[in-house]
Write a protein that holds these residues in place. Structure first.
Motif, short mmCIF file in Angstrom:
data_model
loop_
_atom_site.label_atom_id
_atom_site.label_comp_id
_atom_site.label_asym_id
_atom_site.label_seq_id
_atom_site.Cartn_x
_atom_site.Cartn_y
_atom_site.Cartn_z
N GLY A 183 0.84 -1.22 -0.28
CA GLY A 183 -0.33 -0.19 -0.10
C GLY A 183 1.05 1.38 -0.19
O GLY A 183 2.29 1.15 -0.24
N ALA A 184 -0.32 2.69 -0.30
CA ALA A 184 0.83 3.54 -0.75
C ALA A 184 1.24 3.90 1.39
O ALA A 184 0.72 3.70 2.41
N SER A 185 2.61 4.90 1.18
CA SER A 185 2.55 5.45 2.91
C SER A 185 2.08 6.58 3.51
O SER A 185 0.91 6.92 2.56
N THR A 186 1.68 6.38 4.43
CA THR A 186 1.17 7.37 5.11
C THR A 186 1.78 8.20 6.47
O THR A 186 2.69 8.05 6.91
N ILE A 216 -2.64 10.80 8.15
CA ILE A 216 -3.05 12.10 6.14
C ILE A 216 -2.55 10.61 5.34
O ILE A 216 -1.38 10.71 5.39
N GLU A 217 -3.46 11.32 4.62
CA GLU A 217 -3.11 9.58 2.73
C GLU A 217 -4.24 10.25 2.49
O GLU A 217 -4.51 11.84 1.84
N PRO A 218 -3.73 9.92 1.29
CA PRO A 218 -3.89 10.62 -0.28
C PRO A 218 -5.18 11.02 -0.28
O PRO A 218 -5.33 11.72 -0.93
#
Lengths: 207, 353
Positions: free
Chosen positions: A76-79, A108-110
């Motif tokens: 997944g994406a980093s947060t 803080i997520e996209p």
């Protein structure tokens, strides 16, 4: 939010100069966040950097802290995350302390920022292991109220922390090693958020 | 009936003739009779009466009457043409009362000449002391009157009961009388402690040999001294524990075990459904190890050097205070009031005499 927390922390950090006792510390935390929800489990790990300050007048005091960092998720994406706290403390006994105050955390997520505002009540006990040089402590708390920006209603939360405080020689420098765990339950037990941290703090002042 | 009276009269006469009846006369009466007989030139009677007066059992004659009896006895013997006996009596007189002097209006020169010869042959000294006198140590307040039978050398000393000389108050010639002042001090000018001592006067003959010694016991008591009490030793409440107690070590051990165990175990109980990081074990182990280190570092009975040093400083300060008080008291003792009680004199004649 991040700027506000940092500014508040800096402002509060100057207060120890006026207090009878206090400490200022830089902290580095390893962070594990595990979310167990109906859609599946989500595990994120990362590193956070920040600072803490405490100051007191007599048995009363204030403890503030700030931590920010980034969490990585497998596949997944980093947060990014930011958290801070400001607890009013009371030390009725040499070895026991109480604390109460807000603890905020933002992921803080996209897709947006998820904010947690937790009002926590803490109790801490400490024991000297080697005079005042090395001290061990244990702390537990409950979340008495919360505003969590998720769809599930907040049910309750608890946490615990334990570790060592070590004074370095005769200098006012102190080290702190800690492990802490937070557990929040939401949606009637359908969602559980667990935040685990292992931290090392270096600072001036003992408590 | 007449025979019975005669028998009774004979009985009374026999009782009156027994020596016991004659000795029942008081020594003072014998002395008076002896002097009267001497004055009537009945020297043999005088000598007999005076010898009986002198031989009376205790308490006998008082000192002054005894000297008077010896003087008349010696004179009577001289006039009985018994010069050796007279010389012997005068020697007794000189030795028992060195202060005695003949009244030259009462006795003729041939008597005083023989007596003076006896005085010269027998150097002796008598002491005049107040029975009880309070003096301040260090002040020459204790009068010692020394009376000599004749001009001779003498030593006046303060001594221990075992004879060891503590202080020579005077060494030199003594004639008729000499007044000395003693300051209550002993050896090396130190104040005497309470106790019994001896004032000793030794008369020396012409070659410096002790001819006669008079010993008078002196009981010395401290009648008043304003000494300062020693500071009390530091109480336990002031002293720090010099060895570690069990409580802190056990507190470290038990506390660290409890907290270390809590860090390791409680997270699993709180989040049993999550695979938690093993780092908690490291932190828990660190706490436990630190607790064991604290236990061994503060194990019960371990000497605490900093506390030992601190206590040594406290004790040293106390000893310094005690020494200061001791010095102060020694100085005050040097000026203490002493009560001096003089006892009965004891006369020791040289064996050769």
């Amino acid at each position: 939010m991040r700027v506000t927390l940092a500014a508040a922390l800096l402002a509060l950090s100057a207060v120890p100069l006026l207090a009878q006792s206090g400490a200022v510390r830089a902290v580095v935390h390893g962070v594990w966040v595990t979310g167990d929800r109906p859609t599946g489990a989500r595990e994120r790990t990362g590193l956070g950097l920040g600072g803490e300050a405490t100051f007191g007048v007599g048995p009363a005091g204030l403890a503030v802290g700030y931590l920010e960092g980034s969490l990585d998720e497998t596949g997944g994406a980093s947060t990014d995350f930011v958290e801070g706290h400001a607890f009013f403390t009371l030390r009725p006994l040499r070895w026991a302390a109480l604390g109460f105050g807000p603890h905020v955390r933002s992921f803080i997520e996209p897709g947006g920022t998820q904010r947690w505002l937790l009002w926590e009540a803490h109790v801490q006990a400490a024991t000297e292991l080697l005079g005042p040089t090395i001290e061990a402590y244990a702390e537990g708390w409950v979340v008495v109220s919360a505003e969590v920006e998720v769809s599930e209603p907040f049910d309750g939360g608890r946490g615990l922390e334990g570790g060592l405080r070590v004074a370095v020689g005769r200098l006012p420098v102190a080290l702190r090693l800690r492990y802490r765990l937070e557990r929040l339950e939401l949606g009637g037990g359908t969602r559980r958020e667990t935040v685990e941290q292992v931290g090392l703090a270096v600072g001036i002042g003992r408590r | 009936m007449r025979a019975a009276y005669r028998a009774a009269g004979l009985g009374f006469a026999l009782i009156g003739a027994t020596p016991a009846f004659g000795q029942a006369q008081a020594p003072g009466q014998l002395l008076t009779s002896g002097i009267r007989a001497y004055q009537q030139l009945e020297f043999a009677d005088a000598a007999g009466l005076l010898r009986r007066a002198l031989a009376a059992p205790p308490p006998g004659l008082e000192a002054a009457s005894r000297s008077q009896a010896l003087a008349y006895l010696g004179a009577a013997e001289l006039f009985r043409n018994r010069p050796d006996s007279a010389a012997s009596v005068f020697t007794r007189l000189v030795r028992s009362d060195p202060r005695y002097r003949f009244d030259r209006l009462t006795f003729p020169p041939e008597v005083t000449t023989v007596f003076d010869a006896a005085r010269r042959r027998n150097p002796a000294a008598a002491l005049g002391l107040e029975p009880v006198r309070t003096i301040r140590s260090g002040q020459p307040d204790y009068p010692i009157d020394v009376f000599g039978s004749t001009y001779h050398d003498a030593r006046v000393e303060i001594a221990q009961l075992d004879g060891r000389t503590l202080r020579t108050v005077y060494a030199g010639p003594v004639s008729d009388s000499l007044r000395l002042e003693w300051d209550g001090r002993g050896a090396e000018d130190e104040p005497l402690a309470e106790g019994r001592y001896v004032l000793r006067v030794t008369s020396l003959d012409s070659v410096g040999t002790a001819a006669r010694t008079v010993r008078i016991p002196l009981d010395i008591r401290i009648a008043g001294v304003d000494t300062v009490p020693h500071p009390p030793p530091p109480p336990d409440s002031v002293l720090l524990p010099e060895r570690s107690a069990a409580a802190p070590a056990l507190e470290a051990l038990i506390g660290s075990l409890a907290i270390g165990t809590a860090i390791a175990v409680l997270p699993s109980a709180l989040s049993s459904d999550v695979d938690l990081s093993p780092t908690r074990f490291a932190v828990g182990a660190a706490v436990t190890v630190a607790g064991f280190s604290g236990f061994f570092a503060r194990r019960p009975g371990r000497p605490i050097p900093e506390n030992v040093a601190a206590n040594d400083r406290v004790r040293a300060d106390w000893r310094t205070g005690v020494e200061a008080v001791v010095r102060q008291n020694r100085d005050r003792m040097r000026r203490a009031l002493l009560e001096v009680r003089a006892g009965m004199p004891q006369i020791i004649e040289a064996e050769s005499r």
